[in-house]
Design an enzyme around this catalytic site. Structure first.
Site, short mmCIF file in Angstrom:
data_model
loop_
_atom_site.label_atom_id
_atom_site.label_comp_id
_atom_site.label_asym_id
_atom_site.label_seq_id
_atom_site.Cartn_x
_atom_site.Cartn_y
_atom_site.Cartn_z
N HIS A 270 -34.63 5.19 -0.39
CA HIS A 270 -35.59 4.10 -0.59
C HIS A 270 -35.46 3.07 0.52
O HIS A 270 -36.46 2.59 1.06
CB HIS A 270 -35.33 3.43 -1.95
CG HIS A 270 -36.12 4.05 -3.07
ND1 HIS A 270 -37.24 3.46 -3.59
CD2 HIS A 270 -35.94 5.20 -3.76
CE1 HIS A 270 -37.72 4.22 -4.57
NE2 HIS A 270 -36.94 5.28 -4.69
N ARG A 271 -34.24 2.72 0.87
CA ARG A 271 -34.03 1.70 1.90
C ARG A 271 -34.53 2.16 3.26
O ARG A 271 -35.11 1.39 4.02
CB ARG A 271 -32.54 1.35 1.98
CG ARG A 271 -32.06 0.50 0.81
CD ARG A 271 -30.57 0.29 0.85
NE ARG A 271 -30.12 -0.58 -0.23
CZ ARG A 271 -28.87 -0.69 -0.62
NH1 ARG A 271 -27.92 0.05 -0.03
NH2 ARG A 271 -28.54 -1.51 -1.61
#
Length: 399
Positions: A270-271
């Site tokens: 996600h990051r």
């Protein structure tokens, strides 16, 4: 200043030759797009593409009056014949300005990849910015005056729009037109929806626009709820809705899980997908954040927020739930919903759709399912835009 878009597609056009993908297969008729080329006041041609003379004629214009032909990016395909009577095509060095006999001033804008952007100012003062495919301006200073129109690769480089917006070059009245459109996004309603989230729009090939003339800029929905099943693509859809904003607060309600490598891998993915300029807060305390002024906020996700809220009131215990847990949880939900109603921020929230699958085997599981359904309904009621994501496809439920 009048602008005619002789083409609005990627350099290879749309559909791409010999491409079997679903988007290319359906890019026929009004959804087909020639390579992008712009005719400005019949005096300036930005980018030279095959069939430019015929495209101009179909749009009711002629290239006879063109006094300058400028290229924005290297041409990788076969040589393009220069129509008879047109001046030789060239590029202006970065930072330099060219004044045409028509009175237009053209300044070359440096890009972060091979290519040149052009700022065109009409004799009357209207300002147009045109960017090459896959390009974003390099070294923008803050406090720039807003352009009347920006024509750019909105789908391929949403961060370019974010940079221009942060610098003031895109304002509340700037007409943002998406060009260099490729087969990354289906045409029609899906393309219009994606662009509207960025405050942009697309037009068919051959469209003539008057720069400086009032045109309603697409409204960016202020509150959006994105729901869907596991791995449906709902988080990616939510992130797309804010990718043209320079600053975003990403609120992760999941927290961290020590000793869980699979969860750490999910968080890492996600990051990596999010722009580096976004800030991240790991918290379930959403009400104070919603009350603050600040950049757009992405909440991922409400189902984990509800898990934390149920933990805090011990709602998993049947006796505690019957005594005062239900009342305490509903008070927390009401407080969150009221904060969403009053928030001054742009908010995109992600949640899970859990009521369409297997009935949970335990009372606490059924309790969570029911309460998440109620939370989703109450949160959606406060949102101008609600999307359901299924198999990576976003269906508009509201807005």
């Amino acid at each position: 200043m009048e602008l005619t878009l002789l083409g609005t597609g990627a350099p290879a056009g749309l559909p791409r030759p010999d491409c079997p993908c679903a988007v290319c297969a359906t890019a026929r008729g009004p959804l087909a797009r020639a390579a992008t080329a712009l005719l400005v006041d019949s005096a300036l041609l930005l980018d030279l593409t095959p069939g430019a003379a015929m495209a101009a004629a179909r749009a009711g214009h002629s290239l006879v009056g063109v006094r300058q032909v400028l290229l924005t990016h290297p041409h990788d395909g076969p040589p393009v014949d220069l129509p008879a009577g047109l001046p030789t095509a060239g590029r202006v060095p970065d930072g330099q300005e060219l004044t045409l006999i028509s009175g237009h001033r053209v300044r070359a804008v440096s890009m972060d990849n091979p290519g040149t952007g052009y700022e065109v100012t009409s004799p009357e003062g209207e300002r147009l910015l045109y960017l090459p495919p896959g390009g974003a301006p390099a070294g923008l200073a803050e406090g720039l005056a807003a352009y009347d129109m920006v024509v750019a690769d909105v789908v391929g480089r949403p961060d370019a729009i974010a940079r221009l917006r942060a610098a003031g070059a895109i304002g509340s009245t700037t007409d943002v037109i998406a060009v260099h459109l490729d087969h990354d996004v289906p045409g029609g309603p899906e393309l219009a929806r994606r662009l509207a989230a960025a405050g942009a729009r697309a037009v068919p090939d051959g469209t003539t626009l008057t720069i400086g003339e009032y045109h309603a800029v697409p409204d960016v929905p202020r509150r959006t709820l994105v729901t869907g099943g596991a791995r449906s693509g709902k988080s990616l859809e939510a992130e797309r809705r804010l990718e043209t904003f320079a600053e975003v607060l990403y609120v992760a309600t999941s927290g961290s899980r020590d000793g869980d490598p699979e969860w750490a891998s999910r968080v890492s993915l996600h990051r990596e997908r999010r722009p580096g300029a976004w800030d991240t807060a790991e918290t379930c305390d959403l009400v104070p954040l919603l009350a603050e002024d600040g950049p757009p906020m992405l909440i991922d996700c409400l189902s984990l927020w509800l898990t934390d809220a149920m933990d805090r009131v011990d709602a998993w215990d049947d006796a505690k739930w019957a005594a005062d847990g239900e009342h305490a949880l509903h008070a927390r939900v009401a407080e969150l919903v009221a904060a969403v109603r009053q928030t001054p921020r742009t908010v995109v929230a992600v949640t899970n759709e859990v009521g369409s699958g297997v009935v949970p085997a335990t009372a606490s599981g059924r309790r969570f399912r029911d309460e998440l359904g109620r939370l989703n309904a109450a949160f959606a009621a406060e949102c101008e835009h609600v999307l359901l994501v299924v198999a990576g496809q976003a269906l508009v439920l509201r807005g």
